[in-house]
Design an enzyme around this catalytic site. Structure first.
Site, PDB file in Angstrom:
ATOM      1  N   ASP A   1       0.811  -1.216   0.000  1.00 28.93           N
ATOM      2  CA  ASP A   1       0.000   0.000   0.000  1.00 28.93           C
ATOM      3  C   ASP A   1       0.846   1.268   0.000  1.00 28.93           C
ATOM      4  O   ASP A   1       0.375   2.332   0.401  1.00 28.93           O
ATOM      5  CB  ASP A   1      -0.925   0.000   1.213  1.00 28.93           C
ATOM      6  CG  ASP A   1      -0.154  -0.106   2.530  1.00 28.93           C
ATOM      7  OD1 ASP A   1       0.893  -0.779   2.558  1.00 28.93           O
ATOM      8  OD2 ASP A   1      -0.604   0.483   3.535  1.00 28.93           O
TER       9      ASP A   1
ATOM     10  N   LYS B   1      -6.998  -0.142   6.075  1.00 31.93           N
ATOM     11  CA  LYS B   1      -5.843   0.099   6.932  1.00 31.93           C
ATOM     12  C   LYS B   1      -5.678   1.599   7.154  1.00 31.93           C
ATOM     13  O   LYS B   1      -5.803   2.399   6.224  1.00 31.93           O
ATOM     14  CB  LYS B   1      -4.594  -0.468   6.295  1.00 31.93           C
ATOM     15  CG  LYS B   1      -3.307  -0.144   7.071  1.00 31.93           C
ATOM     16  CD  LYS B   1      -2.154   0.055   6.137  1.00 31.93           C
ATOM     17  CE  LYS B   1      -0.936   0.579   6.882  1.00 31.93           C
ATOM     18  NZ  LYS B   1       0.223   0.776   6.009  1.00 31.93           N
TER      19      LYS B   1
ATOM     20  N   GLU C   1      -3.846   0.337  13.511  1.00 29.79           N
ATOM     21  CA  GLU C   1      -2.386   0.367  13.506  1.00 29.79           C
ATOM     22  C   GLU C   1      -1.819   1.653  14.124  1.00 29.79           C
ATOM     23  O   GLU C   1      -1.584   2.634  13.410  1.00 29.79           O
ATOM     24  CB  GLU C   1      -1.855   0.235  12.066  1.00 29.79           C
ATOM     25  CG  GLU C   1      -0.340   0.260  11.981  1.00 29.79           C
ATOM     26  CD  GLU C   1       0.199   0.229  10.558  1.00 29.79           C
ATOM     27  OE1 GLU C   1       1.424   0.248  10.390  1.00 29.79           O
ATOM     28  OE2 GLU C   1      -0.615   0.191   9.616  1.00 29.79           O
TER      29      GLU C   1
ATOM     30  N   GLU D   1       1.476   2.635  15.047  1.00 24.84           N
ATOM     31  CA  GLU D   1       2.857   2.152  14.998  1.00 24.84           C
ATOM     32  C   GLU D   1       3.723   2.916  15.990  1.00 24.84           C
ATOM     33  O   GLU D   1       3.813   4.142  15.930  1.00 24.84           O
ATOM     34  CB  GLU D   1       3.431   2.304  13.592  1.00 24.84           C
ATOM     35  CG  GLU D   1       4.890   1.832  13.508  1.00 24.84           C
ATOM     36  CD  GLU D   1       5.473   1.906  12.107  1.00 24.84           C
ATOM     37  OE1 GLU D   1       6.684   1.642  11.964  1.00 24.84           O
ATOM     38  OE2 GLU D   1       4.724   2.225  11.163  1.00 24.84           O
TER      39      GLU D   1
ATOM     40  N   LYS E   1      -2.642  -4.220  13.953  1.00 28.54           N
ATOM     41  CA  LYS E   1      -1.333  -4.236  13.311  1.00 28.54           C
ATOM     42  C   LYS E   1      -0.354  -3.497  14.230  1.00 28.54           C
ATOM     43  O   LYS E   1       0.021  -2.352  13.973  1.00 28.54           O
ATOM     44  CB  LYS E   1      -1.387  -3.584  11.927  1.00 28.54           C
ATOM     45  CG  LYS E   1      -0.069  -3.744  11.153  1.00 28.54           C
ATOM     46  CD  LYS E   1      -0.202  -3.334   9.698  1.00 28.54           C
ATOM     47  CE  LYS E   1       1.142  -3.495   8.979  1.00 28.54           C
ATOM     48  NZ  LYS E   1       1.069  -3.217   7.535  1.00 28.54           N
TER      49      LYS E   1
ATOM     50  N   SER F   1       1.846  -8.744   8.817  1.00 27.70           N
ATOM     51  CA  SER F   1       1.379  -7.841   7.770  1.00 27.70           C
ATOM     52  C   SER F   1       2.597  -7.035   7.355  1.00 27.70           C
ATOM     53  O   SER F   1       2.795  -5.899   7.788  1.00 27.70           O
ATOM     54  CB  SER F   1       0.263  -6.922   8.282  1.00 27.70           C
ATOM     55  OG  SER F   1      -0.147  -6.026   7.262  1.00 27.70           O
TER      56      SER F   1
ATOM     57  N   TYR G   1       6.459   7.585   4.940  1.00 25.56           N
ATOM     58  CA  TYR G   1       5.798   6.811   3.887  1.00 25.56           C
ATOM     59  C   TYR G   1       5.219   7.740   2.837  1.00 25.56           C
ATOM     60  O   TYR G   1       4.785   8.831   3.146  1.00 25.56           O
ATOM     61  CB  TYR G   1       4.673   5.958   4.487  1.00 25.56           C
ATOM     62  CG  TYR G   1       5.175   4.779   5.291  1.00 25.56           C
ATOM     63  CD1 TYR G   1       5.167   3.501   4.751  1.00 25.56           C
ATOM     64  CD2 TYR G   1       5.679   4.957   6.567  1.00 25.56           C
ATOM     65  CE1 TYR G   1       5.633   2.415   5.480  1.00 25.56           C
ATOM     66  CE2 TYR G   1       6.155   3.873   7.299  1.00 25.56           C
ATOM     67  CZ  TYR G   1       6.120   2.612   6.758  1.00 25.56           C
ATOM     68  OH  TYR G   1       6.583   1.543   7.478  1.00 25.56           O
TER      69      TYR G   1
END
Length: 388
Positions: A63, A175, A215, A217, A257, A326, A388
């Site tokens: 993604d 997500k 998620e 993180e 996640k 994942s 990202y």
């Protein structure tokens, strides 16, 4: 991400609740109304979540935004064009037998609407392999005003209508990635913002038929010990589940996640897979209800082998959830370097994807051995301040 100062997390946060046997006076007791969310989608959400969390299988994350995909392509000398992005994702999604090890794949919006060069929709290629199509729905990180140079994740505006369209296109899970930085404190504001945003996204996703991957993180950046990561992870996940409950999210229809609980990437001592498993499972057992069907770990810059070894260690004991993977870079690194953008390397690159997927499938079953792994697969992929 630069941090102006170290902000000590307030451990007296509202998410750290204390229970006693005393009862509130009836006039002060809050009235709790039971609300069933997700309407007619509830059964499908639970079915989809269980399908993704099936034995020996996990998620392939492809993604990456167009900008991030461009960085990956540049590493092998390719221009960041739609044709090259499509070619690489076709390589991944048309790998024969991939569905034996991969139960779902997270796509970027561009990929969800793309087809192979022969005209077959990518979502149909995935269905043929019994792989559930997923979609990244957040709009990325931006600075969080009033914080310690931290970020928040945008994308709630228009999410309901976008999710409905993604469902029509074939997506069945979603997500949303937000982050927490330990070197930046983290501040109570950043933790609350991350948890609230995830909860609103999860509720909106379920209302539109998409299983939300939750998620937050916790970035690997920093030189802190594993005990500090555990402390922050426990507080973050307590806050997340507090707001998931407040938003009436159906726990049986979500997937998590999380980051693995490890020392900071710059810490002087590296933790063994057994230590990572011990701390990570301790955190999960203290914070995650057993109703949640699947824990799909992100790799967060670990090497391909390291991520697989840590996952394998966590599956040496019985867990109340499906503990799986994942991964993006930890599944794609060797694939990309094998391919090099050359048609003659296409099948060899697909074979390398199957090797990595099978290794993680074995790790999900607790049967993985790193014997025979290549040196390339052992190289760490952590990038300080990675975006990202």
């Amino acid at each position: 991400m630069a941090c102006s100062s170290l902000v000590k997390l307030n451990t007296s946060s509202s998410s750290q609740l204390s229970f006693t046997n005393q009862r509130l006076p009836s006039s002060a007791s809050p009235r709790r109304v039971s609300i069933v969310r997700a309407g007619s989608y509830t059964d499908d959400l639970v079915k989809t979540a269980k399908s993704i969390a099936s034995p020996g299988r996990g998620i392939l994350a492809i993604d990456e935004s167009n900008a991030t995909a461009g960085k990956r392509l540049a590493s092998i000398g390719l221009d960041n064009t739609e044709v090259n992005r499509q070619a690489y994702r076709q390589l991944l999604l048309t790998t024969p037998g991939l569905g034996e090890y991969i139960s779902g794949s997270i796509l970027f919006e561009e990929t969800l609407y793309q087809s192979t060069t022969d005209g077959k929709k990518f979502v149909d290629c995935m269905r043929d392999e019994n792989i559930v199509p997923g979609i990244k729905v957040d709009k990325g990180l931006v600075p969080l005003p009033g914080s310690n140079n931290e970020s928040w994740c945008q994308g709630l505006d228009g999410l309901a209508s976008r999710s409905a369209e993604y469902y029509k296109q074939g997506a069945r899970f979603a997500k949303w990635r937000t982050v927490v930085s330990i070197p930046c404190g983290p501040s109570a504001l950043a933790v609350k913002e991350a948890a609230w945003g995830l909860a609103r996204y999860a509720a909106i996703s379920q209302d539109n038929g998409l299983v939300p991957i939750v998620e937050p993180e916790i970035l690997l950046d920093g030189d802190h010990p594993i005990e500090r990561t555990l402390e922050v992870a426990e507080l973050v996940w307590a806050e997340v589940f507090h707001y998931l409950a407040e938003n009436n999210v159906v726990f049986e229809g979500i997937l998590l996640k999380p980051s693995m609980v490890t020392p900071g990437a710059e810490h002087k001592e590296k933790a063994s897979p057994e230590t990572v498993a011990k701390y990570t499972l301790s955190m999960l057992k203290r914070r995650v209800p057993p109703a949640v069907p699947g824990i799909m770990f992100l790799s967060g810059g670990q090497s391909e082998v390291e991520a697989t070894l840590n996952l394998n260690a966590m599956n040496q004991s019985r867990n109340p959830w499906h503990v799986s993977f994942s991964y993006a870079r930890a599944l794609q690194n060797t694939v990309l370097k094998t391919w090099q953008g050359r048609p003659e390397n296409f099948e060899a690159a697909q074979t390398s994807l199957l090797i990595r997927a099978k290794a993680n499938s074995l790790a999900q079953l607790g049967r993985y051995s790193a014997e025979g792994e290549s040196e390339e697969a052992k190289k760490g992929m952590f990038v300080k301040g990675y975006t990202y």
